[in-house]
Write an enzyme that holds these catalytic residues in place. Structure first.
Site, PDB file in Angstrom:
ATOM      1  N   GLU A 155       0.813  -1.212   0.000  1.00 59.17           N
ATOM      2  CA  GLU A 155       0.000   0.000   0.000  1.00 59.17           C
ATOM      3  C   GLU A 155       0.852   1.270   0.000  1.00 59.17           C
ATOM      4  OE1 GLU A 155      -3.713   1.956   2.567  1.00 59.17           O
ATOM      5  OE2 GLU A 155      -2.664   0.193   3.332  1.00 59.17           O
ATOM      6  N   GLU A 256     -12.885   2.638   4.019  1.00 56.70           N
ATOM      7  CA  GLU A 256     -11.900   2.912   5.068  1.00 56.70           C
ATOM      8  C   GLU A 256     -11.950   4.397   5.395  1.00 56.70           C
ATOM      9  OE1 GLU A 256      -7.498   1.112   5.895  1.00 56.70           O
ATOM     10  OE2 GLU A 256      -7.593   2.733   4.429  1.00 56.70           O
TER      11      GLU A 256
END
Length: 276
Positions: A155, A256
């Protein structure tokens, strides 16, 4: 096209955090969702006792939701840390101790995506040394993920909120993905495309999608500014997700984002219940 054509899951490490961990899967199900994801839930322990693992597994199964994503141990998250795998010494050892624990837990629930946060730069340590350690640990994690039929996610975060984290652009994360795949020959390392983080870095999101959709294993969203629900900021998230779908991405989209000053159950009005 539009939000109704996407598959959304809820990140239970940022949403429903007003509830105890074991109550969150049922709360997500009550809100109409069928899938959830988690950061590593036991911040202080890469190797929790089996009863703790069993209790969370039961809570997820009893709620009738699918675990679609799980982080490896990443240190104090939320908090000052941004991963452990590139940090020499004890943190790297804790990451390694966690690899099979996380993979086996994921396998027990049919979860096929494991996220590996890279870790902050450490003062006084040569970045090249950290990168070599990271590649070694990521290769171990990729092999563990492959053992259970899962992908390994890498990520990119954002520089303003994570100034010591070295992967703060899509190209930087993609470079690591390619190195891991080259090192293992497995091809199961993929990019985690978090549109909020990339937007905070000022990246051209349509261009990122065009270039890297084929190497993307998971997508996460929050609006910007504020990291709130879609519609609370100015990102054209519906259009961006449509572009991703047209580019061939058909995986889950992780929610998220922060609920703000309201219960998490009230933070999904942007998404019709039938589309959850």
């Amino acid at each position: 096209m539009g939000f109704a054509d996407q598959r959304f899951n809820v990140n239970l490490s940022i949403l429903f955090t007003e509830l105890p961990l074991l109550e969150r899967p049922a709360a997500a199900a009550a809100a109409g969702f069928t899938a959830v994801e988690l950061w590593w839930p036991w911040v202080d322990s890469p190797t929790p006792e089996q009863p703790e693992l069993d209790a969370l597994k039961k809570a997820i199964e009893d709620a009738g939701v699918q675990l679609t994503g799980l982080n490896f141990y990443a240190g104090q998250l939320p908090g000052p840390d941004r991963g452990a795998l590139s940090i020499p010494g004890e943190e790297s050892e804790r990451f390694r101790a966690n690899i099979d624990v996380a993979a086996d837990f994921a396998a027990s629930l049919g979860c096929t995506a494991l996220n590996s946060l890279y870790g902050n730069r450490v003062e006084g340590v040569d970045p090249a040394e950290q990168d070599a350690l990271a590649l070694e640990n990521l290769a171990l994690a990729a092999r563990a993920a492959d053992r259970i039929g899962a992908i390994l996610l890498v990520e990119a975060l954002n520089q303003p909120e994570s100034p010591l984290y070295p992967l703060v652009s899509a190209p930087a994360a993609i470079e690591v993905v390619d190195k891991v795949n080259e090192a293992t020959g497995l091809g199961n390392a993929k990019f985690l495309m978090d549109l909020y983080h990339l937007s905070m870095n000022g990246e051209d999101l349509p261009s990122v999608i065009e270039q890297y959709a084929a190497k993307t294993g998971h997508v996460q969203i929050a609006d910007n500014p504020g990291r709130g629900a879609p519609g609370t900021g100015s990102l054209p998230l519906e259009e961006l997700l449509d572009q991703l779908k047209k580019a061939g991405y058909d995986g889950w989209v992780g929610l998220e984002y922060k609920a703000g000053d309201r219960p998490s159950a009230e933070a999904f009005e942007w998404l019709p219940r039938a589309a959850r």
